[in-house]
Design a protein around this motif. Structure first.
Motif, PDB file in Angstrom:
ATOM      1  N   UNK A 151       0.836  -1.197   0.000  1.00 24.12           N
ATOM      2  CA  UNK A 151       0.000   0.000   0.000  1.00 24.12           C
ATOM      3  C   UNK A 151       0.877   1.256   0.000  1.00 24.12           C
ATOM      4  N   UNK A 152       0.511   2.195  -0.863  1.00 23.49           N
ATOM      5  CA  UNK A 152       1.232   3.473  -1.001  1.00 23.49           C
ATOM      6  C   UNK A 152       2.681   3.293  -1.467  1.00 23.49           C
ATOM      7  N   UNK A 153       2.956   2.193  -2.137  1.00 21.58           N
ATOM      8  CA  UNK A 153       4.262   1.971  -2.757  1.00 21.58           C
ATOM      9  C   UNK A 153       4.054   1.912  -4.270  1.00 21.58           C
ATOM     10  N   UNK A 154       4.929   2.597  -5.015  1.00 19.44           N
ATOM     11  CA  UNK A 154       4.649   2.789  -6.431  1.00 19.44           C
ATOM     12  C   UNK A 154       5.908   2.589  -7.281  1.00 19.44           C
ATOM     13  N   UNK A 155       5.652   2.267  -8.578  1.00 20.93           N
ATOM     14  CA  UNK A 155       6.693   2.400  -9.583  1.00 20.93           C
ATOM     15  C   UNK A 155       6.830   3.883  -9.925  1.00 20.93           C
ATOM     16  N   UNK A 156       8.021   4.279 -10.390  1.00 23.77           N
ATOM     17  CA  UNK A 156       8.177   5.690 -10.775  1.00 23.77           C
ATOM     18  C   UNK A 156       7.865   5.908 -12.251  1.00 23.77           C
ATOM     19  N   UNK A 157       7.755   4.834 -13.012  1.00 21.55           N
ATOM     20  CA  UNK A 157       7.399   4.958 -14.423  1.00 21.55           C
ATOM     21  C   UNK A 157       6.042   5.640 -14.569  1.00 21.55           C
ATOM     22  N   UNK A 158       6.000   6.643 -15.398  1.00 22.63           N
ATOM     23  CA  UNK A 158       4.763   7.373 -15.644  1.00 22.63           C
ATOM     24  C   UNK A 158       4.477   8.489 -14.665  1.00 22.63           C
ATOM     25  N   UNK A 159       5.228   8.563 -13.578  1.00 26.25           N
ATOM     26  CA  UNK A 159       5.007   9.631 -12.592  1.00 26.25           C
ATOM     27  C   UNK A 159       5.603  10.941 -13.103  1.00 26.25           C
ATOM     28  N   UNK A 160       5.084  12.038 -12.583  1.00 25.27           N
ATOM     29  CA  UNK A 160       5.523  13.372 -13.000  1.00 25.27           C
ATOM     30  C   UNK A 160       6.615  13.884 -12.055  1.00 25.27           C
ATOM     31  N   UNK A 181      11.270   6.505 -17.702  1.00 28.26           N
ATOM     32  CA  UNK A 181       9.855   6.549 -18.007  1.00 28.26           C
ATOM     33  C   UNK A 181       9.065   7.597 -17.254  1.00 28.26           C
ATOM     34  N   UNK A 182       9.738   8.527 -16.586  1.00 30.28           N
ATOM     35  CA  UNK A 182       9.019   9.585 -15.884  1.00 30.28           C
ATOM     36  C   UNK A 182       8.648  10.706 -16.850  1.00 30.28           C
ATOM     37  N   UNK A 183       7.584  11.420 -16.535  1.00 34.60           N
ATOM     38  CA  UNK A 183       7.231  12.632 -17.259  1.00 34.60           C
ATOM     39  C   UNK A 183       7.927  13.807 -16.570  1.00 34.60           C
ATOM     40  N   UNK A 184       8.799  14.488 -17.288  1.00 37.56           N
ATOM     41  CA  UNK A 184       9.658  15.500 -16.667  1.00 37.56           C
ATOM     42  C   UNK A 184       9.168  16.911 -17.010  1.00 37.56           C
ATOM     43  N   UNK A 185       9.024  17.732 -15.976  1.00 39.66           N
ATOM     44  CA  UNK A 185       8.696  19.147 -16.116  1.00 39.66           C
ATOM     45  C   UNK A 185       9.732  19.945 -15.342  1.00 39.66           C
ATOM     46  N   UNK A 186       9.989  21.166 -15.772  1.00 38.99           N
ATOM     47  CA  UNK A 186      10.962  21.972 -15.043  1.00 38.99           C
ATOM     48  C   UNK A 186      10.560  23.431 -15.043  1.00 38.99           C
ATOM     49  N   UNK A 187      11.067  24.130 -14.019  1.00 40.33           N
ATOM     50  CA  UNK A 187      10.877  25.577 -13.919  1.00 40.33           C
ATOM     51  C   UNK A 187      12.221  26.218 -13.620  1.00 40.33           C
ATOM     52  N   UNK A 188      12.550  27.260 -14.367  1.00 42.24           N
ATOM     53  CA  UNK A 188      13.795  28.001 -14.151  1.00 42.24           C
ATOM     54  C   UNK A 188      13.551  29.461 -14.510  1.00 42.24           C
ATOM     55  N   UNK A 189      14.193  30.365 -13.782  1.00 42.72           N
ATOM     56  CA  UNK A 189      14.046  31.792 -14.076  1.00 42.72           C
ATOM     57  C   UNK A 189      14.797  32.169 -15.343  1.00 42.72           C
ATOM     58  N   UNK A 190      15.720  31.305 -15.774  1.00 45.39           N
ATOM     59  CA  UNK A 190      16.468  31.511 -17.014  1.00 45.39           C
ATOM     60  C   UNK A 190      15.943  30.531 -18.055  1.00 45.39           C
ATOM     61  N   UNK A 191      15.684  31.024 -19.258  1.00 43.54           N
ATOM     62  CA  UNK A 191      15.172  30.152 -20.320  1.00 43.54           C
ATOM     63  C   UNK A 191      16.202  29.090 -20.656  1.00 43.54           C
ATOM     64  N   UNK A 197      12.209  14.541 -23.527  1.00 41.15           N
ATOM     65  CA  UNK A 197      10.783  14.905 -23.578  1.00 41.15           C
ATOM     66  C   UNK A 197      10.390  15.889 -22.484  1.00 41.15           C
ATOM     67  N   UNK A 198      11.373  16.456 -21.798  1.00 40.26           N
ATOM     68  CA  UNK A 198      11.080  17.395 -20.709  1.00 40.26           C
ATOM     69  C   UNK A 198      10.341  18.626 -21.239  1.00 40.26           C
ATOM     70  N   UNK A 199       9.504  19.209 -20.392  1.00 41.13           N
ATOM     71  CA  UNK A 199       8.731  20.381 -20.767  1.00 41.13           C
ATOM     72  C   UNK A 199       8.888  21.467 -19.699  1.00 41.13           C
ATOM     73  N   UNK A 200       9.043  22.691 -20.135  1.00 44.35           N
ATOM     74  CA  UNK A 200       9.129  23.827 -19.214  1.00 44.35           C
ATOM     75  C   UNK A 200       7.724  24.262 -18.809  1.00 44.35           C
ATOM     76  N   UNK A 201       7.587  24.716 -17.558  1.00 41.69           N
ATOM     77  CA  UNK A 201       6.325  25.291 -17.090  1.00 41.69           C
ATOM     78  C   UNK A 201       6.564  26.771 -16.801  1.00 41.69           C
ATOM     79  N   UNK A 202       5.483  27.529 -16.728  1.00 44.82           N
ATOM     80  CA  UNK A 202       5.601  28.979 -16.647  1.00 44.82           C
ATOM     81  C   UNK A 202       5.838  29.514 -15.249  1.00 44.82           C
ATOM     82  N   UNK A 203       5.510  28.724 -14.210  1.00 46.79           N
ATOM     83  CA  UNK A 203       5.636  29.252 -12.855  1.00 46.79           C
ATOM     84  C   UNK A 203       5.922  28.135 -11.867  1.00 46.79           C
ATOM     85  N   UNK A 204       6.472  28.524 -10.725  1.00 51.63           N
ATOM     86  CA  UNK A 204       6.717  27.553  -9.661  1.00 51.63           C
ATOM     87  C   UNK A 204       5.412  26.965  -9.129  1.00 51.63           C
TER      88      UNK A 204
END
Length: 420
Positions: A151-160, A181-191, A197-204
């Motif tokens: 219970x409450x133990x998971x694979x990391x594949x597919x997680x964000x 296999x993770x979905x990667x998102x990132x935020x940085x003040x510098x472009x 397949x990582x994707x930038x997001x607009x805000x923290x």
């Protein structure tokens, strides 16, 4: 037909054997070897020195190498009458008074990227360990408790995975997580350009509210102090995880402890703390001790043999290059200046000058050098410091000494030295 000799000339101080270097805190052998082979007098210690001993030792040295425990404050640096360069064999330079060093002609070098892979691998390990509650299961087994649960133990594949700070560590972590296999998102003040397949997001807040795992990779600045507090933690999804392997001041520790104890966060991994001991041993306390599914490590993100070896090479080379060529590439508190090497058949001497960055200094220097053939020269400034390199043709050591003394007599001079 006569061929031109384009082989670079190996510059060096006039008396390289007189250059004394003090290395503290177990600087890796790769760094020691580089500096020793350059012909310098190297004194290496496995640990940091008590302040009174450091104040005495530093009086006579031209270079000092440290890691994170030795504090080179204005008081300590004021005792270092001959010091010209500091090598921080680590990422950070918070342990050095950079402004005092610059204003007194002391260049500071560090190794901001050599341990990037080690930190990224640790974070990947922590993501897996948190998802499977490995820390708690291990502690239970050590106590003789058999607690086989799913219970409450998971694979990391597919997680964000949300990465705050997409620099050298964040981007390497991005590639590793993507491969798992993770979905990667990132935020940085510098472009920054996304990798894989990582994707930038607009805000923290956007990143915090959408990711299963959030990992921090930002520097210690006034802007990042407590950037993750009670409000930011409340934005994170219930059952998500926080990892901090950046700087201890980035996370509000009491707020994180409360979020873990309340069950809002499913776990955390922390490698850095607002206040850390200067030596190994018992007695360390943090409010995170005893929190559920919480991995606590003693600032070991970059503590691998590979990382320390690479740091030794990078910083040892930078210090040796600065002493032997005057190049300041990679300095954190000086203008970054380099000048191509003269050819081996050249009779030129390199004049190195550091001065207060005020109008008129270059005019005075060039007036002194106008009596000689200047093969090449370069100058740059950073804040209150100006830095100048010039290769000039001279006939003998007496002329070199005369040039040095003339430039050193300029009121704004911080230091002048020569290489041949």
């Amino acid at each position: 037909m006569t061929q031109l000799n384009n082989k670079p000339k190996a510059l060096k101080p006039f008396h390289s054997g007189d250059i004394k270097i003090l290395l503290l805190e177990g600087v890796n052998k790769t760094g020691i070897d580089i500096l020793t082979k350059a012909g310098f007098q190297v004194e290496a210690h496995a640990k940091a020195l008590p302040k009174d001993v450091l104040l005495e030792k530093i009086k006579d040295v031209h270079a000092v190498g440290i890691r994170s425990k030795t504090q080179l404050t204005a008081e300590v640096l004021a005792a270092a009458k001959k010091l010209r360069v500091i090598g921080c064999f680590c990422i950070g330079t918070n342990q050095v008074d950079l402004e005092y060093a610059a204003n007194h002609g002391i260049a500071v070098f560090n190794s901001p990227f050599s341990n990037s892979r080690s930190v990224a691998e640790l974070v990947i390990a922590e993501i897996v360990a948190l998802a499977r509650q490995l820390g708690d299961r291990s502690n239970e087994i050590h106590q003789g408790i058999w607690n086989k649960v799913s219970k409450n133990c998971y694979e990391i594949r597919g997680k964000k995975l949300g990465i705050v700070g997409y620099g050298h560590i964040g981007s390497q972590l991005s590639v590793l997580a993507d491969a798992m296999g993770m979905q990667v998102f990132f935020y940085d003040v510098i472009q920054a350009m996304p990798l894989g397949t990582a994707k930038a997001v607009e805000s923290l807040p956007q990143l915090l509210s959408t990711c299963d795992f959030v990992t921090l990779h930002v520097p210690e600045t006034p802007e990042t102090k407590n950037m993750i507090g009670a409000h930011e933690l409340s934005l994170m999804q219930k059952g998500s995880y926080l990892i901090n392997a950046s700087r201890g001041t980035v996370v509000d520790i009491p707020a994180l402890a409360a979020a873990l104890k309340s069950g809002h966060l499913a776990g955390a991994a922390v490698d850095v703390y607002p206040s850390e001991p200067f030596a190994n041993g018992p007695g360390f306390l943090t409010e995170l001790q005893g929190c559920p599914n919480t991995i606590l490590t003693p600032h070991i993100g970059g503590s691998t043999e590979e990382a320390q070896s690479a740091i030794g090479v990078e910083v040892g080379t930078a210090v040796s290059r600065y002493i032997c060529t005057g190049a300041t590439l990679g300095a954190v508190n000086f203008p970054e200046v380099d000048l191509r090497m003269p050819t081996s058949d050249s009779k030129s001497v390199r004049i190195i000058n550091c001065h207060q960055n005020v109008p008129g200094v270059l005019k005075q220097i060039n007036k002194i050098l106008s009596n000689y053939n200047i093969e090449k020269q370069i100058c740059d400034s950073r804040g209150t410091v100006g830095y100048f390199l010039a290769d000039i043709s001279v006939e003998n050591e007496q002329e070199i000494e005369a040039v040095n003394n003339a430039i050193a007599s300029i009121p704004e001079n911080l230091f002048t030295r020569s290489l041949w």
